[in-house]
Enzyme design. Structure first.
Site, PDB file in Angstrom:
ATOM      1  N   LYS A 101       0.863  -1.166  -0.032  1.00 35.24           N
ATOM      2  CA  LYS A 101      -0.161  -0.091   0.015  1.00 35.24           C
ATOM      3  C   LYS A 101       0.805   1.155   0.021  1.00 35.24           C
ATOM      4  O   LYS A 101       0.331   2.388   0.515  1.00 35.24           O
ATOM      5  CB  LYS A 101      -0.907   0.204   1.241  1.00 35.24           C
ATOM      6  CG  LYS A 101      -2.055  -1.225   1.365  1.00 35.24           C
ATOM      7  CD  LYS A 101      -2.858  -1.087   0.021  1.00 35.24           C
ATOM      8  CE  LYS A 101      -3.138  -2.491  -0.529  1.00 35.24           C
ATOM      9  NZ  LYS A 101      -3.397  -2.758  -1.837  1.00 35.24           N
ATOM     10  N   CYS A 102       1.980   1.128  -0.492  1.00 39.47           N
ATOM     11  CA  CYS A 102       2.886   2.403  -0.642  1.00 39.47           C
ATOM     12  C   CYS A 102       3.225   2.790  -1.911  1.00 39.47           C
ATOM     13  O   CYS A 102       4.118   3.718  -2.066  1.00 39.47           O
ATOM     14  CB  CYS A 102       4.185   2.175   0.099  1.00 39.47           C
ATOM     15  SG  CYS A 102       4.013   1.879   2.010  1.00 39.47           S
ATOM     16  N   TRP A 106       1.621   1.773  -8.943  1.00 40.80           N
ATOM     17  CA  TRP A 106       2.433   2.660  -9.642  1.00 40.80           C
ATOM     18  C   TRP A 106       3.734   2.400 -10.181  1.00 40.80           C
ATOM     19  O   TRP A 106       4.046   2.447 -11.128  1.00 40.80           O
ATOM     20  CB  TRP A 106       1.973   4.092  -8.742  1.00 40.80           C
ATOM     21  CG  TRP A 106       2.401   5.234  -9.646  1.00 40.80           C
ATOM     22  CD1 TRP A 106       2.351   5.375 -10.930  1.00 40.80           C
ATOM     23  CD2 TRP A 106       2.431   6.585  -9.117  1.00 40.80           C
ATOM     24  NE1 TRP A 106       2.575   6.797 -11.319  1.00 40.80           N
ATOM     25  CE2 TRP A 106       2.276   7.499 -10.125  1.00 40.80           C
ATOM     26  CE3 TRP A 106       2.609   7.036  -7.693  1.00 40.80           C
ATOM     27  CZ2 TRP A 106       2.752   8.891  -9.808  1.00 40.80           C
ATOM     28  CZ3 TRP A 106       2.589   8.342  -7.553  1.00 40.80           C
ATOM     29  CH2 TRP A 106       2.903   9.149  -8.493  1.00 40.80           C
ATOM     30  N   HIS A 165       7.257  -7.632  -1.992  1.00 40.94           N
ATOM     31  CA  HIS A 165       6.853  -7.039  -0.652  1.00 40.94           C
ATOM     32  C   HIS A 165       8.005  -7.513   0.427  1.00 40.94           C
ATOM     33  O   HIS A 165       7.686  -7.198   1.462  1.00 40.94           O
ATOM     34  CB  HIS A 165       5.549  -7.238  -0.132  1.00 40.94           C
ATOM     35  CG  HIS A 165       4.448  -6.434  -0.748  1.00 40.94           C
ATOM     36  ND1 HIS A 165       4.635  -5.056  -1.364  1.00 40.94           N
ATOM     37  CD2 HIS A 165       3.128  -6.720  -1.427  1.00 40.94           C
ATOM     38  CE1 HIS A 165       3.610  -4.729  -1.855  1.00 40.94           C
ATOM     39  NE2 HIS A 165       2.779  -5.637  -1.917  1.00 40.94           N
ATOM     40  N   ARG A 185       5.967   5.227   1.925  1.00 41.31           N
ATOM     41  CA  ARG A 185       5.158   6.156   1.839  1.00 41.31           C
ATOM     42  C   ARG A 185       4.738   6.607   3.311  1.00 41.31           C
ATOM     43  O   ARG A 185       5.133   5.799   4.171  1.00 41.31           O
ATOM     44  CB  ARG A 185       3.820   5.478   1.261  1.00 41.31           C
ATOM     45  CG  ARG A 185       2.530   6.305   1.173  1.00 41.31           C
ATOM     46  CD  ARG A 185       1.433   5.615   0.806  1.00 41.31           C
ATOM     47  NE  ARG A 185       0.325   6.570   0.114  1.00 41.31           N
ATOM     48  CZ  ARG A 185      -1.112   6.101  -0.138  1.00 41.31           C
ATOM     49  NH1 ARG A 185      -1.092   4.777  -0.370  1.00 41.31           N
ATOM     50  NH2 ARG A 185      -1.761   7.053  -0.489  1.00 41.31           N
ATOM     51  N   SER A 193      -4.921   3.181   3.584  1.00 39.84           N
ATOM     52  CA  SER A 193      -4.983   2.650   2.214  1.00 39.84           C
ATOM     53  C   SER A 193      -5.430   1.013   2.344  1.00 39.84           C
ATOM     54  O   SER A 193      -6.042   0.486   1.916  1.00 39.84           O
ATOM     55  CB  SER A 193      -3.950   2.721   1.223  1.00 39.84           C
ATOM     56  OG  SER A 193      -3.781   2.141   0.010  1.00 39.84           O
ATOM     57  N   GLY A 317      -5.434   7.573  -4.637  1.00 42.09           N
ATOM     58  CA  GLY A 317      -4.094   8.137  -5.427  1.00 42.09           C
ATOM     59  C   GLY A 317      -3.475   9.480  -5.120  1.00 42.09           C
ATOM     60  O   GLY A 317      -3.166  10.168  -5.822  1.00 42.09           O
TER      61      GLY A 317
HETATM   62  P1  PAP Z   1      -0.309  -3.381  -3.170  1.00 42.02           P
HETATM   63  O1  PAP Z   1       0.686  -3.182  -2.119  1.00 42.02           O
HETATM   64  O2  PAP Z   1      -1.659  -4.006  -2.850  1.00 42.02           O
HETATM   65  O3  PAP Z   1       0.153  -3.453  -4.421  1.00 42.02           O
HETATM   66  P2  PAP Z   1      -0.161  -0.493  -3.521  1.00 42.02           P
HETATM   67  O4  PAP Z   1      -0.120  -0.237  -4.968  1.00 42.02           O
HETATM   68  O5  PAP Z   1       1.324  -0.298  -2.983  1.00 42.02           O
HETATM   69  O6  PAP Z   1      -1.048  -1.608  -3.184  1.00 42.02           O
HETATM   70  O7  PAP Z   1      -1.010   0.908  -3.149  1.00 42.02           O
HETATM   71  C1  PAP Z   1      -2.166   1.186  -3.414  1.00 42.02           C
HETATM   72  C2  PAP Z   1      -2.291   2.534  -3.303  1.00 42.02           C
HETATM   73  O8  PAP Z   1      -1.583   3.154  -4.549  1.00 42.02           O
HETATM   74  C3  PAP Z   1      -3.626   3.084  -3.171  1.00 42.02           C
HETATM   75  O9  PAP Z   1      -3.538   4.339  -2.443  1.00 42.02           O
HETATM   76  P3  PAP Z   1      -4.845   5.010  -1.713  1.00 42.02           P
HETATM   77  O10 PAP Z   1      -5.581   3.669  -1.025  1.00 42.02           O
HETATM   78  O11 PAP Z   1      -4.457   5.890  -0.799  1.00 42.02           O
HETATM   79  O12 PAP Z   1      -5.620   5.532  -2.783  1.00 42.02           O
HETATM   80  C4  PAP Z   1      -3.651   3.456  -4.429  1.00 42.02           C
HETATM   81  O13 PAP Z   1      -4.903   4.508  -5.014  1.00 42.02           O
HETATM   82  C5  PAP Z   1      -2.570   4.132  -5.040  1.00 42.02           C
HETATM   83  N1  PAP Z   1      -2.147   3.994  -6.721  1.00 42.02           N
HETATM   84  C6  PAP Z   1      -2.323   2.824  -7.348  1.00 42.02           C
HETATM   85  N2  PAP Z   1      -1.830   3.277  -8.618  1.00 42.02           N
HETATM   86  C7  PAP Z   1      -1.464   4.759  -8.570  1.00 42.02           C
HETATM   87  C8  PAP Z   1      -1.193   5.466  -9.417  1.00 42.02           C
HETATM   88  N3  PAP Z   1      -1.061   5.290 -10.683  1.00 42.02           N
HETATM   89  N4  PAP Z   1      -0.671   6.948  -9.115  1.00 42.02           N
HETATM   90  C9  PAP Z   1      -1.051   7.300  -7.854  1.00 42.02           C
HETATM   91  N5  PAP Z   1      -1.195   6.123  -6.790  1.00 42.02           N
HETATM   92  C10 PAP Z   1      -1.769   4.953  -7.336  1.00 42.02           C
END
Ligand code: PAP
Length: 351
Positions: A101-102, A106, A165, A185, A193, A317
């Site tokens: 979630k960091c 992206w 991770h 993050r 998140s 995001g």
């Molecule tokens: P994961 O560990 O399950 O892969 P991860 O992608 O690390 O998750 O984190 C998800 C966060 O990245 C979400 O944050 P939020 O809940 O605060 O919104 C998600 O919205 C954000 N995120 C995913 N894709 C993007 C992007 N392209 N640009 C910016 N933030 C993004």
């Protein structure tokens, strides 16, 4: 075109072959034999696993085990042991590493788009990121090593791009064996998140459960401070091998960080690429607004390990959403715990 010295990526033209990595992992996997079955793996390490301290994750659905100072889902302990014993990095491998979630999704997208740009132009109508979720483009190391699927990794053309991770001690051969791009993050935004993410499995999950598990470090891949410090120290020691990024900085200046990323990977943007707007095309392709509206990211589930809809990866995001979910006292409490844990290291989450 600017050419970096002695880089495995220095000749972009040589990337034009479809056999050149990275290729979308979802297009390749499933073709190779298992080293051992998931059941065998569990049995191989059953004694070790059952002897480890255990706890329940905040969602109440996952059992955690404390392995070498970190809490891992029990199904990932065999993966950790096998990663430590069997992962063989290639010098031109790149690993995207993060605490959950960091900003993983992206950074997976940005790194894939940057590394694969000669084969898949980022403005192209058939770019893999337009039909696949970013996580589908990169092999997830712990999932492969959990299930004895290392051969699938071996079969990938170089340079390989992978995701994990796992904390750094679980992938010890990654350094100095290959390159790592890490993203951290603000833990307060990570908690928010993660709570929304878990609620897709358990809608009644109280925010306080995820908050408390973050404060005491008992969460999958946690504690978060240990995770971040491991990679941060490695980035200080070997800046040529570890690029340490922050989600908040990436939000402020995505194009600047894509240039940094490309430079770190030994494949800086040429004058011609700058002129034709390649950097902006990558930023646009991987932007939250673009990815979240794609069918590939709206339909389907993450994977059998995580029966959560893919759209859960694209919530808000932004940074600073914690103010809408925590009292100032909760925020200070988490900040103080983290500050105490990282005191004297020189690292800070707040730049
Ligand atoms: P994961 O560990 O399950 O892969 P991860 O992608 O690390 O998750 O984190 C998800 C966060 O990245 C979400 O944050 P939020 O809940 O605060 O919104 C998600 O919205 C954000 N995120 C995913 N894709 C993007 C992007 N392209 N640009 C910016 N933030 C993004």
């Amino acid at each position: 075109m600017a050419t970096p010295p002695c880089s495995p990526h220095s000749d972009l033209a040589s990337m034009a072959s479809p056999k050149q990595g990275p290729i979308p992992f979802a297009d390749t996997h499933g073709d190779t034999n298992l080293v051992s079955s998931p059941e065998q793996r569990k049995e191989e390490h059953a004694d070790v696993i059952t002897a480890l301290p255990s706890a329940w994750a905040a969602d109440g659905l996952r059992k955690l085990r404390r392995y070498q100072g970190f809490w891992l889902r029990d199904i990932f302990v065999p993966a950790a042991i096998n990663l430590q014993q069997r992962f063989e990095p290639r010098p031109d491998d790149v690993i995207v590493a993060s605490f959950p979630k960091c900003g993983t999704t992206w950074l997976n997208a940005l790194t894939f788009a940057t590394m694969a740009r000669a084969v898949y132009p980022p403005a192209g109508a058939d770019h893999p990121l337009l039909r696949l979720n970013p996580h589908q483009c990169l092999p997830f190391l712990e999932a492969l090593f959990k299930d004895g699927r290392e051969a699938e990794l071996e079969a990938l053309p170089s340079p390989r791009l992978m995701n994990t991770h796992m904390p750094l001690p679980v992938v010890p051969r990654a350094l100095p064996g290959c390159r790592v791009v890490y993203i951290c993050r603000d833990p307060k935004d990570m908690v928010v998140s993660l709570w929304y993410f878990f609620r897709r499995l358990r809608p009644d999950l109280p925010f306080s459960s995820v908050f408390e598990s973050t404060c005491d470090g008992k969460m999958s891949f946690g504690p978060v401070w240990g995770h971040v410090l491991g990679y941060w120290r490695a980035a200080i020691a070997r800046p040529d091998k570890v690029l340490f990024l922050r989600y908040e900085e990436l939000l402020r200046d995505p194009a600047g960080h894509v240039r940094r990323l490309a430079g770190f990977l030994g494949m800086p943007f040429s004058a011609a690429e700058e002129e034709t707007g390649t950097v902006n095309s990558i930023v646009q392709l991987c932007s939250f607004g673009n990815l979240k509206d794609l069918e590939a990211n709206k339909i389907g589930r993450l994977d059998p390990l995580l029966p959560i809809p893919r759209d859960a990866l694209f919530r808000n995001g932004a940074s600073g959403d914690w103010v809408n979910h925590m009292t100032p006292e909760m925020a200070s409490r988490l900040d103080d715990i983290v500050a105490e844990k990282i005191r004297g290291t020189g690292f800070t989450f707040n730049l």
